[in-house]
Design an enzyme around this catalytic site. Structure first.
Site, short mmCIF file in Angstrom:
data_model
loop_
_atom_site.label_atom_id
_atom_site.label_comp_id
_atom_site.label_asym_id
_atom_site.label_seq_id
_atom_site.Cartn_x
_atom_site.Cartn_y
_atom_site.Cartn_z
N GLY A 9 -57.91 -1.78 -8.74
CA GLY A 9 -57.18 -2.49 -7.67
C GLY A 9 -58.03 -3.60 -7.07
N THR A 11 -58.06 -6.76 -7.37
CA THR A 11 -57.47 -8.04 -6.94
C THR A 11 -56.41 -7.84 -5.86
OG1 THR A 11 -55.72 -7.97 -8.61
CG2 THR A 11 -57.81 -9.03 -9.26
N GLY A 12 -56.29 -6.62 -5.35
CA GLY A 12 -55.29 -6.35 -4.31
C GLY A 12 -55.75 -6.88 -2.96
N ILE A 14 -56.96 -5.56 -0.14
CA ILE A 14 -58.29 -5.19 0.36
C ILE A 14 -59.30 -5.12 -0.79
CG2 ILE A 14 -58.20 -2.61 0.32
CD1 ILE A 14 -59.51 -4.94 3.15
N GLY A 15 -58.81 -4.86 -2.01
CA GLY A 15 -59.70 -4.81 -3.17
C GLY A 15 -60.49 -6.11 -3.33
N LYS A 130 -51.70 10.23 0.93
CA LYS A 130 -53.17 10.28 1.07
C LYS A 130 -53.64 11.71 1.38
CE LYS A 130 -53.97 5.42 2.27
NZ LYS A 130 -54.43 4.45 3.26
N1 LIG Z 1 -55.82 -0.79 7.56
C1 LIG Z 1 -54.81 -1.58 7.29
O1 LIG Z 1 -54.34 -2.35 8.16
C2 LIG Z 1 -54.27 -1.61 5.87
C3 LIG Z 1 -53.38 -2.61 5.49
C4 LIG Z 1 -52.95 -2.64 4.16
C5 LIG Z 1 -53.41 -1.67 3.26
N2 LIG Z 1 -54.25 -0.69 3.68
C6 LIG Z 1 -54.72 0.35 2.74
O2 LIG Z 1 -55.56 -0.26 1.76
C7 LIG Z 1 -55.39 0.39 0.50
C8 LIG Z 1 -55.09 -0.66 -0.57
O3 LIG Z 1 -53.87 -1.30 -0.22
P1 LIG Z 1 -53.60 -2.84 -0.59
O4 LIG Z 1 -52.50 -3.29 0.31
O5 LIG Z 1 -54.89 -3.57 -0.63
O6 LIG Z 1 -53.04 -2.67 -2.06
P2 LIG Z 1 -52.15 -3.70 -2.92
O7 LIG Z 1 -52.64 -5.08 -2.69
O8 LIG Z 1 -50.70 -3.41 -2.67
O9 LIG Z 1 -52.46 -3.18 -4.39
C9 LIG Z 1 -53.76 -3.00 -4.85
C10 LIG Z 1 -53.78 -2.87 -6.34
O10 LIG Z 1 -53.22 -1.64 -6.79
C11 LIG Z 1 -53.06 -1.76 -8.22
N3 LIG Z 1 -51.86 -1.11 -8.74
C12 LIG Z 1 -51.84 -0.36 -9.86
N4 LIG Z 1 -50.62 0.07 -10.14
C13 LIG Z 1 -49.82 -0.43 -9.20
C14 LIG Z 1 -48.42 -0.35 -8.94
N5 LIG Z 1 -47.59 0.36 -9.72
N6 LIG Z 1 -47.94 -0.99 -7.87
C15 LIG Z 1 -48.76 -1.70 -7.06
N7 LIG Z 1 -50.09 -1.81 -7.25
C16 LIG Z 1 -50.61 -1.18 -8.31
C17 LIG Z 1 -52.93 -3.25 -8.49
O11 LIG Z 1 -54.06 -3.61 -9.24
P3 LIG Z 1 -53.97 -4.20 -10.73
O12 LIG Z 1 -52.85 -5.16 -10.77
O13 LIG Z 1 -55.29 -4.80 -10.92
O14 LIG Z 1 -53.70 -3.03 -11.60
C18 LIG Z 1 -52.99 -3.88 -7.12
O15 LIG Z 1 -53.63 -5.12 -7.09
C19 LIG Z 1 -54.28 1.42 0.67
O16 LIG Z 1 -54.84 2.69 0.80
C20 LIG Z 1 -53.59 0.98 1.95
O17 LIG Z 1 -53.01 2.06 2.67
C21 LIG Z 1 -54.70 -0.66 4.96
#
Ligand SMILES: NC(=O)c1ccc[n+]([C@@H]2O[C@H](COP(=O)([O-])OP(=O)(O)OC[C@H]3O[C@@H](n4cnc5c(N)ncnc54)[C@H](OP(=O)(O)O)[C@@H]3O)[C@@H](O)[C@H]2O)c1
Length: 307
Positions: A9, A11-12, A14-15, A130
């Site tokens: 993840g 490129t997501g 937070i990633g 989670k």
């Molecule tokens: N504290 C806060 O305010 C806050 C806000 C947002 C998120 N978060 C947390 O941060 C963490 C990461 O969230 P995020 O929003 O950064 O994630 P995101 O951008 O939605 O997704 C991260 C990565 O997950 C991988 N992935 C693999 N299979 C997937 C699928 N079927 N659908 C979607 N993504 C898939 C993708 O990587 P590839 O394309 O490389 O496979 C994608 O880039 C989570 O635990 C979330 O709860 C916290």
């Protein structure tokens, strides 16, 4: 510092921040590998190319396929999962497969609200996946884990309301108006997204202190009223303010869940934050070397620059 890291993840939302900080700490790491989907190699081709240019190994695979994942785990000691909300439960097989390989430590995708803050946390809808991952992880004996709990990201909170829905709270710099949750005085601990990356690297650099534990970390603690005061100071003008009180917020939240409104998760999380669900007597930043953190002033300045 571990030597062979795999980020899932990368490129997501937070990633990206986590990966950037790991690259900056690269001198002390032997290999940085990312496992990404085929779609992402097409949709984010230039980002993937930049990662390769910075010395990262990019593996393409499907996180639901054991063969692809075990291939990515080859010779890896630490896995950092940054997968998005809709695939949180997929980490259960990811953890199981890790326990069958060279991997010794796993960082599940958390980076948000404390899902075990109080007894009520156990029934909060957005926490369920989670919580399942944590329960599964507790049964795995040959893997260490670290849960990095950061609270809300100030970059997102100091911005337009989610889905443009003002009742959910937000700051509109162009129109100098904002919507504050609760009575505006409730304190919330935030982490800037760049700091999530810094804190993750600090956890990697302090393996003993972060072994098998939840690390409660943040950048700063403040209240909606204080954020507004800082926006007014930095923009040199009074803002138009509206409040969504806690009772009203709960009403909107319940309706959103009933109507399968995509805002429901954000409303629950924002209600938890407004109720004080990110406040602690002590944070764990010191345990991992107290890396320098952004301030509320920095985050307001950046929000104004972005607008
Ligand atoms: N504290 C806060 O305010 C806050 C806000 C947002 C998120 N978060 C947390 O941060 C963490 C990461 O969230 P995020 O929003 O950064 O994630 P995101 O951008 O939605 O997704 C991260 C990565 O997950 C991988 N992935 C693999 N299979 C997937 C699928 N079927 N659908 C979607 N993504 C898939 C993708 O990587 P590839 O394309 O490389 O496979 C994608 O880039 C989570 O635990 C979330 O709860 C916290």
């Amino acid at each position: 510092m571990p030597q062979n890291l795999l980020i899932i993840g990368a490129t997501g939302l937070i990633g990206k921040y986590i990966t950037k900080e790991i690259i900056e700490a690269k001198g002390s790491v032997e290999r940085i590998v990312i496992l990404t989907s085929k779609d992402t190699t097409h949709n984010k081709a230039s980002e993937i190319n930049d990662l390769k240019q910075s010395g990262i190994e990019v593996l393409v695979g499907d996180i639901t396929k054991e063969e692809d994942v075990k291939n990515a785990y080859h010779d890896i000691d630490t896995v950092i999962s940054c997968v998005g909300r809709n695939v949180i439960a997929q980490q259960i097989p990811l953890i199981q497969w890790a326990s069958e390989t060279s991997v010794t430590r796993f960082f599940p995708s958390e980076y948000g609200t404390d899902i075990e803050y109080s007894l009520e946390s156990a029934s909060e809808k957005p926490h369920q996946q989670k919580l399942k991952v944590r329960r599964y992880m507790s049964t795995v004996t040959n893997l260490e884990c670290t849960y990095l709990v950061t609270g809300p990201y100030s970059d997102l909170y100091f911005a337009e309301p989610p889905f443009g829905r003002f009742e959910a709270g937000g700051f509109n710099v162009k129109e100098k108006k904002c919507s504050l949750l609760g009575d505006g005085k409730g304190r919330i601990s935030f982490t800037a997204m760049a700091d999530v990356g810094r804190l993750l690297v600090a956890a990697l650099q302090h393996p003993a202190a972060s072994r098998n534990r939840v690390l409660i970390v943040n950048s700063f603690t403040t209240s909606p009223d204080d954020i507004l005061a800082e926006f007014e100071k930095q923009t040199g003008t009074k803002w138009e303010v509206q409040y969504t009180g806690l009772e009203k917020l709960k009403e909107i939240e319940e309706r959103a869940w009933r109507n399968q409104d995509p805002l429901a998760t954000a409303l629950t999380l924002r209600r938890i934050w407004a109720e004080g669900g990110t406040l602690y007597e002590k944070r764990d930043n010191e345990l991992i070397g107290d890396p320098p953190m952004e301030t509320m002033t920095d985050q307001v300045r950046q929000a104004i620059e972005r607008s």
